[in-house]
Design a protein around this motif. Structure first.
Motif, short mmCIF file in Angstrom:
data_model
loop_
_atom_site.label_atom_id
_atom_site.label_comp_id
_atom_site.label_asym_id
_atom_site.label_seq_id
_atom_site.Cartn_x
_atom_site.Cartn_y
_atom_site.Cartn_z
N MET A 1 0.83 -1.21 0.00
CA MET A 1 0.00 0.00 0.00
C MET A 1 0.86 1.26 0.00
SD MET A 1 -2.89 1.32 2.72
CE MET A 1 -3.24 -0.36 3.12
N LEU A 2 1.92 1.22 0.84
CA LEU A 2 2.83 2.36 0.91
C LEU A 2 3.51 2.61 -0.42
CD1 LEU A 2 4.08 4.53 2.68
CD2 LEU A 2 5.84 2.88 3.35
N LYS A 3 3.90 1.51 -1.08
CA LYS A 3 4.55 1.63 -2.39
C LYS A 3 3.59 2.23 -3.42
CE LYS A 3 7.14 -1.06 -5.78
NZ LYS A 3 6.34 -0.62 -6.91
N GLY A 4 2.29 1.82 -3.33
CA GLY A 4 1.31 2.38 -4.27
C GLY A 4 1.10 3.86 -4.04
N MET A 5 1.08 4.28 -2.76
CA MET A 5 0.91 5.70 -2.47
C MET A 5 2.08 6.51 -2.99
SD MET A 5 -0.66 5.54 1.39
CE MET A 5 -0.57 7.30 1.54
#
Length: 219
Positions: A1-5
């Motif tokens: 999720m962090l990578k997508g953000m």
């Protein structure tokens, strides 16, 4: 999720940078075009207001067999605001100007011109004509304005040694001016018809250049 953000934030930042670059490019282009506007205006104003009318039929004629010339030219100039100039020029064999006659039919572009110092008046079939002292003392200018129709007749003569002699040559030049085509200008035709009734003969003695030419006959 962090990578997508992080990826979404980088994409948004990239689009924002592209948008700002596009805006900066448009701003630079706008500044460039604005700087060019004065040049475009000056180029438009530098265009000649008078143009040579090569296909227009001459309206006047002048038989000047008393002038010592070898070449004669006739030029017609037109203005976009309605003015027309018919210019007749006579030149000697060496190219030296002998005489010039301009008939200016005024349009909306007309502006009164500053005149050189006056040198007296002469009589012609068009009435009194003002003589003008030019920078070249070898020539004598002349100037005549007519209200109806709005007309200005001007020019110069460089033949004759004295002002009276040159004045007589100018009177002869004007008295021999004739109208060959008035077009649809009825007032112009009437002006020349009335003037022809007042035409006087040309004196033959002005060539001698005496101070007061005697009346030894007319041509």
């Amino acid at each position: 999720m962090l990578k997508g953000m992080v990826d979404e934030l980088c994409g948004t930042l990239a689009r924002l940078i592209a948008y700002l670059c596009a805006m900066a490019l448009l701003f630079i282009l706008g500044v460039y075009l604005w700087d060019q506007l004065p040049d475009m205006h000056s180029e438009a104003s530098a265009r000649p207001e008078w143009t040579v009318a090569t296909r227009t039929v001459p309206a006047f004629a002048s038989r000047q067999y008393n002038l010592l010339y070898e070449t004669k030219s006739y030029q017609i100039l037109r203005h976009a605001e309605g003015g027309r100039k018919d210019v007749l020029r006579w030149r000697a064999g060496d190219g030296r100007p002998v005489a010039e006659l301009e008939i200016y039919r005024q349009g909306a572009e007309f502006e009164p011109a500053a005149l050189p110092r006056a040198a007296g008046k002469i009589q012609s079939k068009f009435g009194p004509v003002t003589l003008l002292r030019l920078a070249d003392d070898a020539c004598l200018g002349f100037f005549k304005t007519i209200e109806q129709p709005a007309l200005r007749i001007s020019g110069f003569v460089c033949q004759g040694q004295t002002v009276p002699a040159q004045g007589a040559a100018i009177a002869c030049l004007l008295n021999r001016l004739s109208l060959i085509s008035a077009g649809n200008d009825a007032k112009l035709a009437e002006l020349f018809a009335r003037a022809e009734l007042k035409r006087a003969g040309c004196r033959t003695d002005w060539v001698s250049g005496s101070h007061k030419p005697a009346l030894r006959g007319a041509i």
